[in-house]
Design a protein around this motif. Sequence first.
Motif, PDB file in Angstrom:
ATOM      1  N   HIS A  77      80.102  72.302  75.547  1.00 39.84           N
ATOM      2  CA  HIS A  77      81.440  72.439  74.974  1.00 39.84           C
ATOM      3  C   HIS A  77      81.479  71.971  73.516  1.00 39.84           C
ATOM      4  CE1 HIS A  77      82.656  72.984  79.177  1.00 39.84           C
ATOM      5  NE2 HIS A  77      83.790  73.493  78.706  1.00 39.84           N
ATOM      6  N   GLY A  78      80.306  71.814  72.914  1.00 35.93           N
ATOM      7  CA  GLY A  78      80.236  71.520  71.489  1.00 35.93           C
ATOM      8  C   GLY A  78      80.194  70.066  71.108  1.00 35.93           C
ATOM      9  N   ALA A  79      80.022  69.146  72.083  1.00 39.16           N
ATOM     10  CA  ALA A  79      79.965  67.720  71.743  1.00 39.16           C
ATOM     11  C   ALA A  79      78.673  67.407  70.992  1.00 39.16           C
ATOM     12  CB  ALA A  79      80.048  66.881  73.012  1.00 39.16           C
ATOM     13  N   SER A  80      78.745  66.450  70.094  1.00 33.59           N
ATOM     14  CA  SER A  80      77.568  66.034  69.337  1.00 33.59           C
ATOM     15  C   SER A  80      76.756  65.028  70.140  1.00 33.59           C
ATOM     16  CB  SER A  80      77.988  65.409  68.012  1.00 33.59           C
ATOM     17  OG  SER A  80      78.688  64.188  68.244  1.00 33.59           O
ATOM     18  N   MET A  81      75.517  64.775  69.680  1.00 27.94           N
ATOM     19  CA  MET A  81      74.677  63.788  70.345  1.00 27.94           C
ATOM     20  C   MET A  81      75.313  62.397  70.280  1.00 27.94           C
ATOM     21  SD  MET A  81      71.975  65.119  71.694  1.00 27.94           S
ATOM     22  CE  MET A  81      72.653  66.732  72.066  1.00 27.94           C
ATOM     23  N   ALA A  82      75.965  62.107  69.155  1.00 26.53           N
ATOM     24  CA  ALA A  82      76.599  60.796  69.004  1.00 26.53           C
ATOM     25  C   ALA A  82      77.736  60.630  70.009  1.00 26.53           C
ATOM     26  CB  ALA A  82      77.122  60.632  67.580  1.00 26.53           C
ATOM     27  N   GLU A  83      78.502  61.697  70.246  1.00 23.08           N
ATOM     28  CA  GLU A  83      79.606  61.628  71.206  1.00 23.08           C
ATOM     29  C   GLU A  83      79.087  61.454  72.629  1.00 23.08           C
ATOM     30  OE1 GLU A  83      82.927  64.387  68.892  1.00 23.08           O
ATOM     31  OE2 GLU A  83      81.331  65.348  70.076  1.00 23.08           O
ATOM     32  N   ILE A  84      78.012  62.160  72.951  1.00 26.63           N
ATOM     33  CA  ILE A  84      77.423  62.014  74.287  1.00 26.63           C
ATOM     34  C   ILE A  84      76.884  60.603  74.474  1.00 26.63           C
ATOM     35  CG2 ILE A  84      75.567  62.816  75.803  1.00 26.63           C
ATOM     36  CD1 ILE A  84      75.860  65.566  74.503  1.00 26.63           C
ATOM     37  N   ALA A  85      76.211  60.081  73.443  1.00 28.88           N
ATOM     38  CA  ALA A  85      75.678  58.722  73.520  1.00 28.88           C
ATOM     39  C   ALA A  85      76.795  57.707  73.733  1.00 28.88           C
ATOM     40  CB  ALA A  85      74.897  58.397  72.250  1.00 28.88           C
ATOM     41  N   GLU A  86      77.949  57.944  73.118  1.00 27.30           N
ATOM     42  CA  GLU A  86      79.074  57.017  73.270  1.00 27.30           C
ATOM     43  C   GLU A  86      79.623  57.050  74.687  1.00 27.30           C
ATOM     44  OE1 GLU A  86      83.430  56.050  71.245  1.00 27.30           O
ATOM     45  OE2 GLU A  86      82.179  57.687  70.493  1.00 27.30           O
ATOM     46  N   VAL A  87      79.754  58.250  75.254  1.00 30.85           N
ATOM     47  CA  VAL A  87      80.294  58.383  76.607  1.00 30.85           C
ATOM     48  C   VAL A  87      79.332  57.796  77.632  1.00 30.85           C
ATOM     49  CG1 VAL A  87      80.918  60.045  78.403  1.00 30.85           C
ATOM     50  CG2 VAL A  87      81.742  60.371  76.064  1.00 30.85           C
ATOM     51  N   LEU A  88      78.026  58.069  77.466  1.00 30.16           N
ATOM     52  CA  LEU A  88      77.034  57.589  78.421  1.00 30.16           C
ATOM     53  C   LEU A  88      76.576  56.163  78.135  1.00 30.16           C
ATOM     54  CD1 LEU A  88      74.776  60.736  78.927  1.00 30.16           C
ATOM     55  CD2 LEU A  88      76.817  60.028  80.180  1.00 30.16           C
ATOM     56  N   ARG A  89      77.059  55.595  77.006  1.00 21.22           N
ATOM     57  CA  ARG A  89      76.742  54.229  76.616  1.00 21.22           C
ATOM     58  C   ARG A  89      75.245  54.029  76.432  1.00 21.22           C
ATOM     59  NH1 ARG A  89      77.699  52.413  81.149  1.00 21.22           N
ATOM     60  NH2 ARG A  89      78.460  54.371  81.983  1.00 21.22           N
ATOM     61  N   HIS A  90      74.624  54.986  75.721  1.00 21.92           N
ATOM     62  CA  HIS A  90      73.198  54.893  75.409  1.00 21.92           C
ATOM     63  C   HIS A  90      72.989  54.028  74.171  1.00 21.92           C
ATOM     64  CE1 HIS A  90      71.985  58.846  77.621  1.00 21.92           C
ATOM     65  NE2 HIS A  90      71.890  57.792  78.396  1.00 21.92           N
ATOM     66  N   ARG A  91      71.931  53.238  74.191  1.00 25.74           N
ATOM     67  CA  ARG A  91      71.535  52.499  73.007  1.00 25.74           C
ATOM     68  C   ARG A  91      70.435  53.234  72.244  1.00 25.74           C
ATOM     69  NH1 ARG A  91      75.612  51.204  73.598  1.00 25.74           N
ATOM     70  NH2 ARG A  91      76.596  49.191  73.993  1.00 25.74           N
ATOM     71  N   PRO A  92      69.268  53.487  72.853  1.00 23.54           N
ATOM     72  CA  PRO A  92      68.238  54.238  72.119  1.00 23.54           C
ATOM     73  C   PRO A  92      68.596  55.714  72.016  1.00 23.54           C
ATOM     74  CG  PRO A  92      67.442  53.619  74.318  1.00 23.54           C
ATOM     75  CD  PRO A  92      68.784  52.988  74.149  1.00 23.54           C
ATOM     76  N   GLN A  93      68.373  56.314  70.849  1.00 22.60           N
ATOM     77  CA  GLN A  93      68.720  57.723  70.643  1.00 22.60           C
ATOM     78  C   GLN A  93      67.878  58.652  71.503  1.00 22.60           C
ATOM     79  OE1 GLN A  93      68.449  58.538  66.464  1.00 22.60           O
ATOM     80  NE2 GLN A  93      70.245  57.284  65.943  1.00 22.60           N
ATOM     81  N   ASP A  94      66.652  58.225  71.848  1.00 24.59           N
ATOM     82  CA  ASP A  94      65.797  59.064  72.670  1.00 24.59           C
ATOM     83  C   ASP A  94      66.421  59.356  74.028  1.00 24.59           C
ATOM     84  OD1 ASP A  94      63.998  59.087  70.647  1.00 24.59           O
ATOM     85  OD2 ASP A  94      62.569  57.690  71.573  1.00 24.59           O
ATOM     86  N   SER A  95      67.249  58.434  74.512  1.00 21.88           N
ATOM     87  CA  SER A  95      67.875  58.635  75.818  1.00 21.88           C
ATOM     88  C   SER A  95      68.834  59.813  75.801  1.00 21.88           C
ATOM     89  CB  SER A  95      68.623  57.369  76.249  1.00 21.88           C
ATOM     90  OG  SER A  95      67.742  56.274  76.347  1.00 21.88           O
ATOM     91  N   THR A  96      69.463  60.055  74.655  1.00 23.07           N
ATOM     92  CA  THR A  96      70.411  61.159  74.539  1.00 23.07           C
ATOM     93  C   THR A  96      69.728  62.443  74.100  1.00 23.07           C
ATOM     94  OG1 THR A  96      72.014  59.493  73.820  1.00 23.07           O
ATOM     95  CG2 THR A  96      72.671  61.781  73.596  1.00 23.07           C
ATOM     96  N   ALA A  97      68.630  62.333  73.378  1.00 25.91           N
ATOM     97  CA  ALA A  97      67.968  63.505  72.795  1.00 25.91           C
ATOM     98  C   ALA A  97      67.507  64.507  73.839  1.00 25.91           C
ATOM     99  CB  ALA A  97      66.789  63.064  71.940  1.00 25.91           C
ATOM    100  N   ILE A  98      67.232  64.049  75.075  1.00 27.01           N
ATOM    101  CA  ILE A  98      66.737  64.982  76.085  1.00 27.01           C
ATOM    102  C   ILE A  98      67.767  66.057  76.420  1.00 27.01           C
ATOM    103  CG2 ILE A  98      65.216  63.261  77.120  1.00 27.01           C
ATOM    104  CD1 ILE A  98      67.279  62.986  79.382  1.00 27.01           C
ATOM    105  N   TYR A  99      69.042  65.787  76.167  1.00 30.17           N
ATOM    106  CA  TYR A  99      70.066  66.762  76.529  1.00 30.17           C
ATOM    107  C   TYR A  99      70.153  67.913  75.529  1.00 30.17           C
ATOM    108  CZ  TYR A  99      71.374  63.152  79.793  1.00 30.17           C
ATOM    109  OH  TYR A  99      71.340  62.219  80.798  1.00 30.17           O
ATOM    110  N   ALA A 100      69.488  67.767  74.392  1.00 28.76           N
ATOM    111  CA  ALA A 100      69.459  68.882  73.441  1.00 28.76           C
ATOM    112  C   ALA A 100      68.738  70.081  74.031  1.00 28.76           C
ATOM    113  CB  ALA A 100      68.776  68.453  72.148  1.00 28.76           C
ATOM    114  N   LYS A 101      67.877  69.856  75.023  1.00 25.33           N
ATOM    115  CA  LYS A 101      67.100  70.949  75.609  1.00 25.33           C
ATOM    116  C   LYS A 101      67.940  71.882  76.475  1.00 25.33           C
ATOM    117  CE  LYS A 101      63.292  67.669  76.002  1.00 25.33           C
ATOM    118  NZ  LYS A 101      62.462  66.896  76.946  1.00 25.33           N
ATOM    119  N   VAL A 102      69.100  71.410  76.926  1.00 23.81           N
ATOM    120  CA  VAL A 102      69.872  72.222  77.859  1.00 23.81           C
ATOM    121  C   VAL A 102      70.811  73.195  77.155  1.00 23.81           C
ATOM    122  CG1 VAL A 102      69.791  70.371  79.563  1.00 23.81           C
ATOM    123  CG2 VAL A 102      71.767  70.564  78.068  1.00 23.81           C
ATOM    124  N   SER A 103      70.977  73.101  75.854  1.00 18.79           N
ATOM    125  CA  SER A 103      71.878  73.998  75.132  1.00 18.79           C
ATOM    126  C   SER A 103      71.114  75.260  74.722  1.00 18.79           C
ATOM    127  CB  SER A 103      72.458  73.297  73.894  1.00 18.79           C
ATOM    128  OG  SER A 103      73.427  74.105  73.281  1.00 18.79           O
TER     129      SER A 103
END
Length: 411
Positions: free
Chosen positions: A368-394
Motif C-alpha cells: 500500500h506504499g508504506a516506506s521502510m521507515a514506516e514499517i520499521a516504526e510499526v514493527l518496532r525494529h531497531r536494526p534496518q536489516d530486519s525491515t529490509a527483507i520485506y523489500a523483496k515482496v513488492s
Amino acid sequence: MTIDMTAGGLYEGLPARHIEAFLEHLRTAGYVDSTLRKKQRVLTAFARWMKGRTIALAHLDESAIGAFVNRSVGAPATRVQFELAVLRLLLTYLRSKAIVRLAAPVDDLLVDRISGRYVDYLRQDRGLAENSVHVYAPFIRNFLRSQHAADTGFVIPAAFDATTIRNHLLARSKGRSGEYTRLMTVALRSFFHFLFLCGDTPRDLASAVPTVRKWRQSSVPTFLTPEQEETILSCTDRSSPRGRCDYAVLLLLARLGLRAGEIVALELDDIHWRSAELVVHGKNHMVEHVPLLYDVGEALAMYLRDDRGASASRRVFLRMWAPRIGLTGPAAVGHIVRLAFARAGFRPACRGAAHLFRHGLATTMIRHGASMAEIAEVLRHRPQDSTAIYAKVSFEALRGVARAWPATGGA
C-alpha cells in the motif's frame, strides 16, 4: 476442604496440615473441587503408605514417590500417571516452602552458584530478554556439569582452556542441527567472556570458541495475505471462552504485529483504555506504546469481562486450566495459532506460525506504499536489516526498476 485424619490428624512423616495447605494452594491456583477431591484421595493413600513404612518427612524424595506408585503390579497406567503427577506437585510445593530440602551433590551446588551468577549478569548487565536467558542458561549448565573434576567434585573455571572447549563442542554437537550448535557456541562465548570479566579465568577464552556460520535467508519471507488472515479469524468460534481468548490473541498478531513473547508478557496495567494504547514490552527491555485499535480493544474487553476470571496473576492471558497463571511462553501463542490454521485448513510450510501475521502486516503495508521507515516504526525494529527483507515482496515495484532480460538475437 477438611481432611479426616486418624490419631489427631497426623500420619507418620506427613502431617495433615501440610496436605491441607497444599490443597488450599491448588485451590488458589484455580483447581476445581472435583479435581481437588481426586488429589486428596491420592495424598491420603500416600500418607498411609508412608506411615506403614515409617518414612519421615525429611526423607521424602523422588525414590519414595516412585516406590509408592509402583506398589501395585499391573496397576492401570492412567492411575500411575495421575498419582505420579500429584505427588511430584506435592514434593515441589514442600520444597518451595523449605519443608523438604533438596539434597544436591557438591558439584550441582557449584554449578548452580556459577550459572546463577551468569544468569544475573545476562539480566542485569547485558539486559537480555527472558527468552534469550532461557536459551543460554541450559547450554552453560550442561557445560559446567560435564567439567567438574572427578577427583574433587569441584568445578574449576581457571582450569578451562581451548582443549576443554574443543572437546565439549565435539561431544555435544554430534547428531545436532547447525542451529543448535550455533546457539551453543554463542552461549559459551558469552559465558567465557563473563568468567574473564569476573576474574575467574586468567584470559578471555571467548576467542577460543569457534564460529558456526549462519547463512542469511535470501528467499522471500513467508507471509499471510489479508484474505488468509480474515479466513483464519472468521473460523475462530467466539461463542466459547477459549474461542474468545484465541480471537483476542489472533487480533493482536494480525492487527498490531505483536510478537508471541510480547503477547505473553502483556499485563492488565499495560492496557490504557482512556488513551487507547497498549504498552508493549519488547526485545532488549524496550517499552513502547502502540495504538489500541477498535476491534482489538473490543475483543480484549470481552475476554477480560467474561472469560479471564479472577487470578493473582496480572498477566492478561491466562491458562485455560488450573493453575490459572500466565501463559508459560511464546510456544503457547504458537499453539493457539497452529490450531487456528488447522480450523481454516491452512498448512504453512515453515516454522514460526505466529510470526506469519507479522510478516503479513509488513507485506500489506509495503504493497500500500508504506516506506521502510514506516514499517520499521510499526514493527518496532531497531536494526534496518530486519525491515529490509520485506523489500523483496513488492514484486510490482521491482518490475518497474528491473531491466529487460535479453532474448535470443539481442531483442
